[in-house]
Motif scaffolding. Structure first.
Motif, PDB file in Angstrom:
ATOM      1  N   SER A  54       8.031  -6.244  -5.175  1.00 15.00           N
ATOM      2  CA  SER A  54       8.347  -4.942  -5.777  1.00 15.00           C
ATOM      3  C   SER A  54       7.335  -4.545  -6.858  1.00 15.00           C
ATOM      4  N   GLU A  55       6.441  -5.468  -7.241  1.00 18.78           N
ATOM      5  CA  GLU A  55       5.429  -5.147  -8.252  1.00 18.78           C
ATOM      6  C   GLU A  55       4.434  -4.137  -7.693  1.00 18.78           C
ATOM      7  N   ARG A  56       3.931  -3.274  -8.562  1.00 20.31           N
ATOM      8  CA  ARG A  56       3.005  -2.222  -8.151  1.00 20.31           C
ATOM      9  C   ARG A  56       1.757  -2.772  -7.474  1.00 20.31           C
ATOM     10  N   MET A  57       1.240  -3.897  -7.931  1.00 19.25           N
ATOM     11  CA  MET A  57       0.032  -4.473  -7.347  1.00 19.25           C
ATOM     12  C   MET A  57       0.270  -5.015  -5.929  1.00 19.25           C
ATOM     13  N   ARG A  58       1.512  -5.029  -5.487  1.00 25.76           N
ATOM     14  CA  ARG A  58       1.853  -5.548  -4.155  1.00 25.76           C
ATOM     15  C   ARG A  58       2.262  -4.438  -3.189  1.00 25.76           C
ATOM     16  N   ASP A  59       1.935  -3.183  -3.515  1.00 27.98           N
ATOM     17  CA  ASP A  59       2.335  -2.059  -2.664  1.00 27.98           C
ATOM     18  C   ASP A  59       1.861  -2.233  -1.225  1.00 27.98           C
ATOM     19  N   ALA A  60       0.613  -2.646  -1.035  1.00 25.04           N
ATOM     20  CA  ALA A  60       0.062  -2.781   0.319  1.00 25.04           C
ATOM     21  C   ALA A  60       0.788  -3.882   1.088  1.00 25.04           C
ATOM     22  N   GLU A  61       1.048  -5.016   0.442  1.00 26.03           N
ATOM     23  CA  GLU A  61       1.753  -6.114   1.111  1.00 26.03           C
ATOM     24  C   GLU A  61       3.175  -5.706   1.477  1.00 26.03           C
ATOM     25  N   ARG A  62       3.830  -4.981   0.577  1.00 25.72           N
ATOM     26  CA  ARG A  62       5.192  -4.524   0.862  1.00 25.72           C
ATOM     27  C   ARG A  62       5.189  -3.564   2.056  1.00 25.72           C
ATOM     28  N   GLY A  84      -5.379  -3.663  -0.563  1.00 29.12           N
ATOM     29  CA  GLY A  84      -5.056  -2.266  -0.854  1.00 29.12           C
ATOM     30  C   GLY A  84      -5.997  -1.729  -1.908  1.00 29.12           C
ATOM     31  N   GLY A  85      -6.017  -0.440  -2.071  1.00 28.86           N
ATOM     32  CA  GLY A  85      -6.894   0.173  -3.065  1.00 28.86           C
ATOM     33  C   GLY A  85      -8.338   0.139  -2.606  1.00 28.86           C
ATOM     34  N   ILE A  86      -9.253  -0.060  -3.535  1.00 20.34           N
ATOM     35  CA  ILE A  86     -10.678  -0.143  -3.226  1.00 20.34           C
ATOM     36  C   ILE A  86     -11.040  -1.610  -3.084  1.00 20.34           C
ATOM     37  N   VAL A  87     -11.665  -1.954  -1.970  1.00 19.42           N
ATOM     38  CA  VAL A  87     -11.989  -3.343  -1.674  1.00 19.42           C
ATOM     39  C   VAL A  87     -13.491  -3.470  -1.463  1.00 19.42           C
ATOM     40  N   VAL A  88     -14.074  -4.503  -2.076  1.00 15.97           N
ATOM     41  CA  VAL A  88     -15.497  -4.793  -1.919  1.00 15.97           C
ATOM     42  C   VAL A  88     -15.627  -6.212  -1.381  1.00 15.97           C
ATOM     43  N   VAL A  89     -16.481  -6.405  -0.383  1.00 15.21           N
ATOM     44  CA  VAL A  89     -16.703  -7.719   0.209  1.00 15.21           C
ATOM     45  C   VAL A  89     -18.111  -8.173  -0.133  1.00 15.21           C
TER      46      VAL A  89
END
Length: 88
Positions: free
Chosen positions: A14-22, A70-75
């Motif tokens: 439920s944490e905001r940083m886990r939006d993509a996983e949720r 989620g968000g902006i991802v850099v590899v």
């Protein structure tokens, strides 16, 4: 519905940083009962490499690994023996 391991989403999803996983958890709920979905699977190896993968999906004799970003991802593949993911 598939078999989830754990059965219910952990409270920290439920944490905001886990939006993509949720969001991915919710999509995987649409799979049928022949699937097993493992969330936040960890491996502690004797070599000192500790690993975690967001989702492992198993169906019949197939295994799928799913790392959610989620968000902006850099590899950065120049980071040595592996790949480094940066999340902003």
């Amino acid at each position: 519905m598939p078999h989830f391991h754990p059965i219910a989403p952990p409270h920290f999803l439920s944490e905001r940083m886990r939006d993509a996983e949720r969001a991915v958890w919710e999509v995987f709920q649409q799979l049928d009962y022949s699937w097993h979905v493992f969330y936040s699977a960890r491996e502690n190896s004797g070599s000192g490499w500790d690993r975690e993968v967001d989702f492992i999906l198993i169906r019949l004799n197939r295994i799928f690994y799913c790392e959610v970003k989620g968000g902006i991802v850099v590899v950065d593949q120049r980071a040595g023996p592996g790949v480094t993911w940066a999340h902003f």
